[in-house]
Structures are given as C-alpha cells and as structure tokens.
Design an enzyme around this catalytic site. Structure first.
Site, PDB file in Angstrom:
ATOM      1  N   ASP A  25      49.084  43.473  29.019  1.00  0.00           N
ATOM      2  CA  ASP A  25      49.170  45.097  28.942  1.00  0.00           C
ATOM      3  C   ASP A  25      49.195  45.359  27.279  1.00  0.00           C
ATOM      4  OD1 ASP A  25      49.718  47.645  29.374  1.00  0.00           O
ATOM      5  OD2 ASP A  25      52.035  47.091  29.896  1.00  0.00           O
ATOM      6  N   ASP A  29      52.728  50.346  29.960  1.00  0.00           N
ATOM      7  CA  ASP A  29      52.734  50.715  31.269  1.00  0.00           C
ATOM      8  C   ASP A  29      53.188  49.879  32.226  1.00  0.00           C
ATOM      9  OD1 ASP A  29      50.396  49.655  31.865  1.00  0.00           O
ATOM     10  OD2 ASP A  29      49.707  51.758  32.103  1.00  0.00           O
ATOM     11  N   ASP A  33      45.573  45.944  31.266  1.00  0.00           N
ATOM     12  CA  ASP A  33      44.519  46.756  30.796  1.00  0.00           C
ATOM     13  C   ASP A  33      43.220  46.036  30.121  1.00  0.00           C
ATOM     14  OD1 ASP A  33      45.394  46.744  28.460  1.00  0.00           O
ATOM     15  OD2 ASP A  33      46.821  48.440  28.965  1.00  0.00           O
ATOM     16  N   ASP A 206      31.649  41.113  45.959  1.00  0.00           N
ATOM     17  CA  ASP A 206      32.854  40.983  46.946  1.00  0.00           C
ATOM     18  C   ASP A 206      32.346  41.137  48.391  1.00  0.00           C
ATOM     19  OD1 ASP A 206      35.895  41.483  47.377  1.00  0.00           O
ATOM     20  OD2 ASP A 206      34.922  43.221  48.243  1.00  0.00           O
ATOM     21  N   GLU A 261      31.192  36.350  47.136  1.00  0.00           N
ATOM     22  CA  GLU A 261      31.949  35.805  47.845  1.00  0.00           C
ATOM     23  C   GLU A 261      31.635  35.972  49.111  1.00  0.00           C
ATOM     24  OE1 GLU A 261      36.565  37.034  49.077  1.00  0.00           O
ATOM     25  OE2 GLU A 261      35.003  38.618  48.827  1.00  0.00           O
TER      26      GLU A 261
HETATM   27  C1  NOJ Z   1      37.676  40.132  48.618  1.00  0.00           C
HETATM   28  C2  NOJ Z   1      38.643  40.377  47.560  1.00  0.00           C
HETATM   29  O1  NOJ Z   1      38.825  38.928  46.869  1.00  0.00           O
HETATM   30  C3  NOJ Z   1      39.848  40.800  48.018  1.00  0.00           C
HETATM   31  O2  NOJ Z   1      41.075  41.000  47.190  1.00  0.00           O
HETATM   32  C4  NOJ Z   1      39.774  42.112  48.510  1.00  0.00           C
HETATM   33  O3  NOJ Z   1      40.925  42.763  49.351  1.00  0.00           O
HETATM   34  C5  NOJ Z   1      38.970  42.142  49.720  1.00  0.00           C
HETATM   35  N1  NOJ Z   1      37.599  41.432  49.282  1.00  0.00           N
HETATM   36  C6  NOJ Z   1      38.340  43.677  50.103  1.00  0.00           C
HETATM   37  O4  NOJ Z   1      37.432  44.261  49.020  1.00  0.00           O
END
Ligand code: NOJ
Length: 535
Positions: A25, A29, A33, A206, A261
């Site tokens: 940080d 705050d 960041d 993601d 992912e």
């Molecule tokens: C996978 C991400 O790693 C996780 O943190 C997130 O909650 C979900 N996808 C939804 O985006």
C-alpha cells in the site's frame, strides 16, 4: 519454439502472482495499489522473478474484489490510474520482468454500462450481450445450474422489471456475457488490444472455458447437479473462440501470451484448451493444487499431466497456491495436524514441507507460478467473523503481505484506518525484511532455487524421467545434453535411505533445509527434505 529455435520466454519464466489489494500500500488507505507494486519491483527482481501476473485492478464495484469489471480499459482509483500502470510496466521491463494482467472475459460487473443498458429494456442495444431467458412455466429458473460460491443458489437471478432471468456462473453481481454475439466478441477483443497496445506481455484469462456455452442451456446431468456449473462447462465452441483470441494475441510482436484458468478437474480436459498449439499458450492445471502432500498422489498428477499434454506438445504449468484457495503451507499443515502435538513441532514440520514443496514447484518440467507470500512461507490469516468480506470465503489466503517487523508490518494506515484484512500469523518473524536478513529462511531458499533453475538448463528445459527409489520419495531426473540433475523429494516425516549407487557422494546443488550448496550427497534424505544433486 521461436523462429530462432529458442524456447518462448513463458516456458522458462518463473511467474509471481500479485494480488494487488494485499501486496503493498503506497497511500495508507489499507489497500494495496499499483504504486505499492511499483515500489517493490526491485524486491521481486532480487528474488529472481521473470514475470508478474497481476490480479484485476480495473474499475470495479469490488463485489468479487475486482473480478467484477465495470470498465475493462481503466484502472480503479483504489489502485491508481493508467499513468501509474504505464510506469509500472516500464519499470518492470527495465528490470527484465514481464507483466501479465488478468482478463475477465466470462462476465462483467452488474454495474458495467453494457449490463445497465441491458437491464433498461428487453429491446435495449446491449440486451443480448448477456444471457437472458424466460422463467419456466412454474416461474423457476431456466435450468438447474448452480452458481460458484453458494451451492444452494441457482446461477440465475430474476430481473423483475423486465421479467426474465439472467445467467451468472458466479455472483448475481457478475452477469455472464453472451459470446454467441459477434458484438461481444469484438468488444472483448478490443479490450485485449487496449492493453496489448499499452505494452503488456500477456494475460491470465479468468474462467476462460466459460466463454462458450451450449446455446440450449441444458440441465446439468443429475450425477453432477449441485457442482457449480463453472467447474463443468466444457463446450467445443470455446475452442473456436480461443483460436481467434490466439491469432489476435500472436499478431503483436514480442511473444505476447495467454495463460488460461480452465477450472475443470480433469487434466485431460484442460489439455484440450491448448488446441493444436493454436489456443491457450498455457493453462492452469488444478488437480496438483488440490493434491495432498503425498508422494504417490503427486506422482499420479505429474503422470496425468505428462500423458495429457505431451502428445499435443503442450507445455505444463505448476501452481501450489493462489488467491482462491488456502495456501499450501496451511493445507499441508492441516493435513499434518497431530492430536496433542505442540505448536512448535507442527510449525517446524509445515515449514519443512513448504520448503520441500518450493523445490518441487521449481524443478518440475513446466512453468511455475508462485503466489505472493509463499516465498515467505506464509499461512492463511485467521479472519474473525466481523472482518469476513469475500462471498467465496477466501479471505485467509488474501491477507496483506507483511513487509517488516514494525507493528503494522509496512501497512502504515492513517488514524482510524487499518489494512483491509488482518495480517497473517507469525508476521513479526515471517516478513520480507526479517527473512531477507537471514540466509537460512525460506525466502533465501526460493531465491537460491530460482537462481539454480536459471543457471542449470536441465531444470528449466530438460527432459523429465521418474526414478523408483523409495516409498514416500518422489525422485526424478532432468537432463539437458550431457547435464543430468536428480531431484529427490521426501514426503515422509522420517529419514529415508536412497539406494542409488550413482548418487553416493554426488554434488548437492541445493538442499531444502540448509544454506550449503556444496558437499556430497550422504545417501539419506532427512524428514520432509528435498535435494537437488548433479548426476
Ligand atoms: C476465478 C478467479 O480466480 C476468482 O477469484 C473469481 O472469483 C472467479 N474466477 C470469478 O471471476
């Protein structure tokens, strides 16, 4: 291979995942960041990190800590601004580190202007950018899909004003985009271009296996109903979409990349998302992350990975921890808890395991990803009920990183403010400053191991072969040209004799429990010890 025959950088790099809220940080705050990251880039270069994966920092209402994006092309003011990000990329590049950012293509925030417009009327311009369906005749949701965090909740929310349900594989605040719409594809491709033009080296995508859905939206079969649909969705059309994304990413100079992912629990299924070298550059593979600390379970994971990926020429990834799961030291600890054992003994053993795990992670064939704080040997923070924030119960592994031994461990907050989550246990000793000053710490083990991996091509790009030496020991050889290196990982709490004549007296390049890198191998592995020997 690149045109000159060298391996692409992302096959040899050691990645480090930064969860920006909890890294550092700069403005007091209590939330990390971009300037905080920037201020510590040299610390990551010192560790030997080649590439950063930075979790989302885009504009967001933060219903899922930034995985609910309301503007893909801007930085949330909580984290800084675009100029700060540009500076971060420039500084990282100057230090020889690549920068990979998180791209969230499956869903937006419910506050994204696209979704706000979609909700304004069934005839709005963006209505079909999301997945809307009429209720069943009895008013129930269109199918039996379950959302990710609350298994009692459908993956659908009813929108009263327009009389339809919308789909969300995660929270109601994260409506799924409909990638069947060409306009969605174009808009999301534009978000990739925006960041590629700014100089990022790639993306972590993601839940990327979610961007293709069966348009009939059929019920999940009874045998798996109740498992979140995000862990089941595996549709052929996604591969077509990934090929288009690959073409876009590869059209930029400088070997840009995407690691996806793919949250499917079958390595065989994950492997298909590499396509024929024309889809994802890399994909995360989670079975090893969920494996207990047992040699035979790890061997099975490695064999599954090899048999699924090798025939495709796909390159593996290895992950022990991330922001979605308890840290591995916590997991292995839990698995090791003994009735009546004193805390110091449990801590000693879990530290030994975390060290052995570091050697394992950094000597397997594939790209390793370190989650911030694993290099300090952190465990999850205890989060009191009144400080729980995450709908998925993942706060413990997201605790702020302790930087020093001061009372706030580097998280200087103004009066009345405090870090957004409690710090991990042991922060007064397990912090960056204290560990950096002590050559015997796990931080130095990570640093030595990363340096060794960089110096010994057998460890980064060599072949991989198991040796059958002793029960409870994972033993493998990595070879490159004439150079052969053997890795021995003892998963047992007892010393184990290694009956391999050629290793007797072999040069120990690294031992997980010591600082010495010289001497000959004694032929005995200590409890939970890992060693790397030449020969
Ligand atoms: C996978 C991400 O790693 C996780 O943190 C997130 O909650 C979900 N996808 C939804 O985006």
């Amino acid at each position: 291979m690149t045109p000159d025959g060298a391996a692409p950088w992302w096959q040899e790099a050691v990645f480090y995942q930064i969860y920006p809220r909890s890294f550092a940080d700069s403005d007091g705050d209590g939330v990390g960041d971009l300037a905080g990251i920037r201020a510590h880039l040299a610390d990551l270069a010192w560790l030997g990190i080649d590439a950063l994966w930075i979790s989302p920092f885009f504009r967001s209402p933060m219903a899922d800590c930034g995985y609910d994006v309301s503007d893909y092309c801007d930085v949330d003011p909580l984290f800084g601004d675009l100029a700060e990000f540009d500076g971060l990329v420039a500084d990282a590049h100057a230090l020889g580190m690549r920068v990979v950012i998180d791209w969230v293509p499956n869903h937006t925030s419910d506050q994204h202007p696209w979704f706000l417009d979609a909700c304004s009327s069934p005839n709005s311009a963006h209505r079909d950018w999301y997945v809307w369906r009429d209720p069943n005749p009895d008013g129930t949701p269109p199918n039996n899909w379950v959302s990710a965090f609350d298994l009692d909740e459908p993956a659908w929310t009813f929108h009263e004003p327009t009389g339809q349900w919308y789909l969300h594989l995660f929270e109601p605040a994260q409506p799924d985009l409909d990638w069947d719409q060409p306009a969605v594809v174009e808009a999301m491709h534009d978000t990739l271009r925006f960041w590629l033009d700014r100089g990022v080296d790639g993306f972590r995508a993601d839940v990327v296996h979610g961007i293709g859905k069966d348009p009939r939206l059929p019920d999940d079969p009874p045998a798996v109903a109740g498992i979140p649909h995000c862990a089941l969705n595996d549709e052929p059309v996604t591969h077509e979409r990934l090929r288009a994304i690959r073409t876009l990413v590869d059209s930029y100079p400088g070997e840009r990349m995407m690691v996806g992912e793919v949250f499917l629990m079958s390595t065989e299924a994950v492997a298909t998302y590499y396509g024929e070298g024309d889809e994802l550059h890399l994909a995360f593979n989670f079975p090893p992350l969920f494996a207990p600390w047992l040699a035979d379970r790890w061997r099975a994971c490695i064999e599954d990975t090899t048999s699924a990926l090798d025939p495709r020429g796909a390159w593996p990834t290895w992950v022990l921890s991330n922001h979605d799961n308890p840290r591995h030291r916590t997991r292995y600890d839990r698995a090791a808890a003994r009735a009546g054992e004193d805390e110091a003994t449990t801590t000693r053993r879990s530290e030994a395991r975390a060290r052995a795990a570091a050697v394992l992670l950094l000597t397997l064939r594939g790209t390793p990803f370190i989650y911030q704080g694993d290099e300090l040997g952190l465990t999850d923070a205890d989060i009191p009920d009144d400080r729980r924030l995450d709908p998925g119960g993942r706060d413990g592994c997201r605790a702020p990183l302790p930087w020093d031994a001061t009372s706030d461990h580097g998280w200087t907050c103004g009066p009345g403010s405090r870090p957004w989550l409690p710090l991990p246990p042991e922060s007064s000793t397990r912090n960056r400053a204290v560990e950096e000053a002590d050559l015997t710490t796990i931080l130095h083990l990570y640093r030595r191991m990363i340096a060794l991996r960089g110096a010994v091509p057998a460890l980064s790009r060599g072949s991989f072969e198991f040796l059958d030496l002793a029960d409870g020991v994972l033993a493998y050889q990595r070879a490159h040209g004439d150079d052969v290196v053997t890795v021995l990982v003892n998963f047992e709490e007892r010393p184990v004799d290694i009956a391999m004549a050629s290793l007797a007296g072999a040069e120990v390049l690294l031992a997980s429990d010591g600082t010495a890198t010289t001497g000959g191998f004694s032929g005995v592995l200590g409890p939970d010890q890992a060693v790397v020997v030449r020969g």
